[in-house]
Design a protein around this motif. Structure first.
Motif, mmCIF file in Angstrom:
data_model
loop_
_atom_site.group_PDB
_atom_site.id
_atom_site.type_symbol
_atom_site.label_atom_id
_atom_site.label_comp_id
_atom_site.label_asym_id
_atom_site.label_seq_id
_atom_site.Cartn_x
_atom_site.Cartn_y
_atom_site.Cartn_z
ATOM 1 N N VAL A 30 -2.888 1.759 26.545
ATOM 2 C CA VAL A 30 -3.033 0.828 26.988
ATOM 3 C C VAL A 30 -3.656 -0.615 26.504
ATOM 4 O O VAL A 30 -3.004 -2.249 26.374
ATOM 5 C CB VAL A 30 -3.478 0.331 28.586
ATOM 6 C CG1 VAL A 30 -3.820 -1.141 29.579
ATOM 7 C CG2 VAL A 30 -3.059 1.134 29.923
ATOM 8 N N LEU A 31 -4.503 -0.679 25.938
ATOM 9 C CA LEU A 31 -5.125 -1.626 24.844
ATOM 10 C C LEU A 31 -4.523 -1.672 24.040
ATOM 11 O O LEU A 31 -3.800 -3.195 23.756
ATOM 12 C CB LEU A 31 -6.259 -1.335 24.771
ATOM 13 C CG LEU A 31 -8.018 -1.363 25.890
ATOM 14 C CD1 LEU A 31 -8.656 -0.722 24.815
ATOM 15 C CD2 LEU A 31 -7.801 -2.772 26.255
ATOM 16 N N VAL A 32 -3.678 -0.885 22.942
ATOM 17 C CA VAL A 32 -2.784 -1.177 21.997
ATOM 18 C C VAL A 32 -1.561 -2.110 22.810
ATOM 19 O O VAL A 32 -1.018 -2.877 22.031
ATOM 20 C CB VAL A 32 -2.744 0.008 21.357
ATOM 21 C CG1 VAL A 32 -1.834 -0.262 20.492
ATOM 22 C CG2 VAL A 32 -3.635 0.828 21.241
ATOM 23 N N VAL A 33 -1.384 -1.244 23.603
ATOM 24 C CA VAL A 33 0.366 -2.350 24.355
ATOM 25 C C VAL A 33 0.050 -4.037 24.640
ATOM 26 O O VAL A 33 0.844 -4.678 24.220
ATOM 27 C CB VAL A 33 0.587 -1.558 25.351
ATOM 28 C CG1 VAL A 33 1.775 -2.499 25.935
ATOM 29 C CG2 VAL A 33 1.403 -0.325 25.141
ATOM 30 N N TYR A 34 -0.922 -3.885 24.875
ATOM 31 C CA TYR A 34 -1.832 -5.755 26.145
ATOM 32 C C TYR A 34 -1.788 -5.770 24.827
ATOM 33 O O TYR A 34 -2.352 -7.908 24.868
ATOM 34 C CB TYR A 34 -2.151 -5.267 27.269
ATOM 35 C CG TYR A 34 -1.496 -5.279 28.060
ATOM 36 C CD1 TYR A 34 -0.706 -5.864 28.433
ATOM 37 C CD2 TYR A 34 -0.993 -3.461 28.533
ATOM 38 C CE1 TYR A 34 0.573 -5.639 30.003
ATOM 39 C CE2 TYR A 34 -0.014 -3.261 29.464
ATOM 40 C CZ TYR A 34 0.345 -4.075 30.391
ATOM 41 O OH TYR A 34 1.275 -3.727 31.000
ATOM 42 N N ALA A 35 -2.498 -5.983 23.498
ATOM 43 C CA ALA A 35 -3.853 -6.703 22.684
ATOM 44 C C ALA A 35 -2.356 -7.342 21.788
ATOM 45 O O ALA A 35 -2.559 -7.834 21.301
ATOM 46 C CB ALA A 35 -4.902 -6.033 22.778
ATOM 47 N N THR A 65 -2.283 11.582 23.525
ATOM 48 C CA THR A 65 -2.754 10.669 22.492
ATOM 49 C C THR A 65 -1.509 10.703 21.259
ATOM 50 O O THR A 65 -1.615 9.694 20.233
ATOM 51 C CB THR A 65 -3.117 11.997 21.149
ATOM 52 O OG1 THR A 65 -4.421 12.107 22.145
ATOM 53 C CG2 THR A 65 -3.599 11.595 20.051
ATOM 54 N N ARG A 66 -0.479 11.734 21.345
ATOM 55 C CA ARG A 66 1.109 11.113 20.802
ATOM 56 C C ARG A 66 1.400 9.735 20.944
ATOM 57 O O ARG A 66 2.314 8.704 20.491
ATOM 58 C CB ARG A 66 2.195 12.151 21.448
ATOM 59 C CG ARG A 66 1.405 12.742 20.342
ATOM 60 C CD ARG A 66 2.369 14.612 20.453
ATOM 61 N NE ARG A 66 2.091 15.968 20.005
ATOM 62 C CZ ARG A 66 1.740 16.239 20.429
ATOM 63 N NH1 ARG A 66 1.414 16.613 21.334
ATOM 64 N NH2 ARG A 66 1.276 17.739 19.518
ATOM 65 N N ALA A 67 1.732 9.589 22.436
ATOM 66 C CA ALA A 67 1.831 8.158 22.784
ATOM 67 C C ALA A 67 1.240 7.144 22.322
ATOM 68 O O ALA A 67 1.298 6.022 22.443
ATOM 69 C CB ALA A 67 2.004 7.816 24.593
ATOM 70 N N CYS A 68 0.416 7.213 22.354
ATOM 71 C CA CYS A 68 -0.852 6.270 22.100
ATOM 72 C C CYS A 68 -0.594 5.829 20.460
ATOM 73 O O CYS A 68 -0.329 4.715 20.238
ATOM 74 C CB CYS A 68 -2.510 6.792 22.321
ATOM 75 S SG CYS A 68 -3.559 5.087 21.786
ATOM 76 N N ALA A 69 -0.547 6.885 19.374
ATOM 77 C CA ALA A 69 0.066 6.805 18.577
ATOM 78 C C ALA A 69 1.194 5.772 17.736
ATOM 79 O O ALA A 69 1.655 5.487 17.087
ATOM 80 C CB ALA A 69 -0.046 8.369 17.069
ATOM 81 N N THR A 70 2.720 6.874 18.976
ATOM 82 C CA THR A 70 3.556 5.878 18.930
ATOM 83 C C THR A 70 3.258 4.724 18.638
ATOM 84 O O THR A 70 3.962 3.441 18.270
ATOM 85 C CB THR A 70 4.233 6.074 19.698
ATOM 86 O OG1 THR A 70 4.764 7.868 19.636
ATOM 87 C CG2 THR A 70 5.409 5.744 19.470
ATOM 88 N N ARG A 74 4.251 0.805 16.773
ATOM 89 C CA ARG A 74 5.066 -0.163 17.482
ATOM 90 C C ARG A 74 4.418 -1.761 16.385
ATOM 91 O O ARG A 74 4.664 -2.868 16.859
ATOM 92 C CB ARG A 74 5.304 -0.218 18.468
ATOM 93 C CG ARG A 74 5.713 0.756 19.049
ATOM 94 C CD ARG A 74 6.203 0.575 19.873
ATOM 95 N NE ARG A 74 6.918 2.000 20.959
ATOM 96 C CZ ARG A 74 8.467 2.097 20.669
ATOM 97 N NH1 ARG A 74 8.610 1.466 20.664
ATOM 98 N NH2 ARG A 74 8.923 3.218 21.459
ATOM 99 N N VAL A 75 2.948 -1.954 16.278
ATOM 100 C CA VAL A 75 2.507 -2.898 16.318
ATOM 101 C C VAL A 75 2.295 -3.559 14.842
ATOM 102 O O VAL A 75 2.342 -3.405 14.097
ATOM 103 C CB VAL A 75 0.597 -3.172 16.262
ATOM 104 C CG1 VAL A 75 -0.265 -4.251 16.227
ATOM 105 C CG2 VAL A 75 0.312 -2.257 17.612
ATOM 106 N N THR A 76 2.487 -4.952 14.740
ATOM 107 C CA THR A 76 2.971 -5.723 13.505
ATOM 108 C C THR A 76 2.861 -6.623 13.526
ATOM 109 O O THR A 76 2.151 -7.119 14.509
ATOM 110 C CB THR A 76 4.541 -6.075 13.460
ATOM 111 O OG1 THR A 76 5.195 -6.821 13.976
ATOM 112 C CG2 THR A 76 5.430 -4.647 13.690
#
Length: 309
Positions: A30-35, A65-70, A74-76
């Motif tokens: 969640v932090l990866v997606v929103y940050a 974990t796999r979902a988080c790594a994916t 996606r982060v650019t």
């Protein structure tokens, strides 16, 4: 706030209870997606945690974990290299045993599991960007696909007798073929090491069927009529990567296994390379060669000679 939440989430990801571990990995995602690109400074902290969580005994944690790594894939960012690329490069260094203290088979295996997921996210992002720019989809994946394929064919990875590691290698091959089809089909720098890896994995009876299916898909992407046409195109490379440049006996058991797979699978296209192949058999037929290797090679020669094709 992000600097406070990330350590808490990572600590929970390593907790002894399943519910807390699962919640911790979900929170990291969640932090990866929103940050978005603000997560860049915290990705190095996440690497070790995700590698450990990728080998969790519970399926729900591994899937999270796999979902988080994916999502990290996606982060650019505006940095060079982008955070996703730096993340994958760090994982590949671990997979190849180039990180002090993290060169065991489990460490390499865990890194490849996370790489497989991350390249899926990176591919989706790069393809979307390329399509928006009017460029050919998948072309931006070529340099990254080449690095992943090269890591797989590294002898430090290829010649480790560890079944879970080999399963991770197979999954990474599949992820690469799915995520970078254009690069796999048009670049020898990607196709050749992938094919060499799959030939090695075909020596494992439990992985042979799946590896063979990946070879068929690779042949399709390369525009080959069938798998045999793909072997014919790259037979010289495969033979060179397996045998010694000076034509001596093959001392490595793994290379012997790879030659066995290659000759049993594609002996019908070995004609132009027969001199090199026969030289290997001659070397192993000598009285001073390793007895076990000599027996394996003679059995292989008998099978090849019995092949009417």
């Amino acid at each position: 706030l992000l600097g406070e939440l990330v350590p808490i989430a990572l600590e929970d990801s390593a907790h002894w209870t399943l519910a807390t571990r699962h919640r911790g990995v979900l929170l990291v995602r969640v932090l990866v997606v929103y940050a978005a690109d603000a997560i860049e400074a915290h990705v190095p902290q996440m690497l070790a945690t995700l590698c450990t969580a990728s080998a969790d005994e519970e399926d729900v944690v591994r899937e999270a974990t796999r979902a988080c790594a994916t999502e990290i894939g996606r982060v650019t960012t505006g940095s060079e290299p982008p955070v996703a690329v730096a993340f994958i490069d760090a994982l590949l260094a671990q997979a190849q045993g180039r990180v002090d203290g993290l060169d065991s088979a489990p460490h390499r295996r865990n890194a490849l599991v996370v790489v497989s997921a991350a390249i899926g996210g990176l591919s989706a992002t790069l393809i979307g960007t390329a399509a928006g720019d009017g460029a050919t989809p998948n072309d931006p994946m070529a340099p990254h696909a080449s690095k992943v394929a090269s890591a797989l064919v590294d002898r430090g990875v290829l010649e480790i007798a560890d079944t879970p590691l080999r399963i991770s290698m197979l999954e990474t091959c599949g992820a690469l073929i799915a995520s970078a089809p254009s690069a796999c089909g048009t670049s020898d720098a990607v196709c050749r090491p992938l094919l060499r890896t799959l030939v090695q994995l075909m020596a494992d009876t439990e992985l042979c069927e799946a590896a063979t299916e990946h070879v068929a898909k690779l042949a399709e992407l390369c525009g080959c009529a069938n798998e045999m046409a793909l072997y014919e195109r790259h037979f010289a490379f495969l033979l060179e990567s397996i045998t010694h440049p000076d034509g001596g006996a093959i001392s490595s058991l793994y290379q012997q296994q790879a030659l066995d797979v290659l000759m049993r699978t594609a002996s019908s296209v070995a004609g132009p390379h027969l001199a090199r192949v026969l030289q290997v058999f001659f070397e192993h037929a000598k009285a001073d060669s390793d007895p076990d290797a000599r027996l394996r090679m003679m059995a292989l020669l008998e099978t090849v000679l019995a092949n009417e094709q």
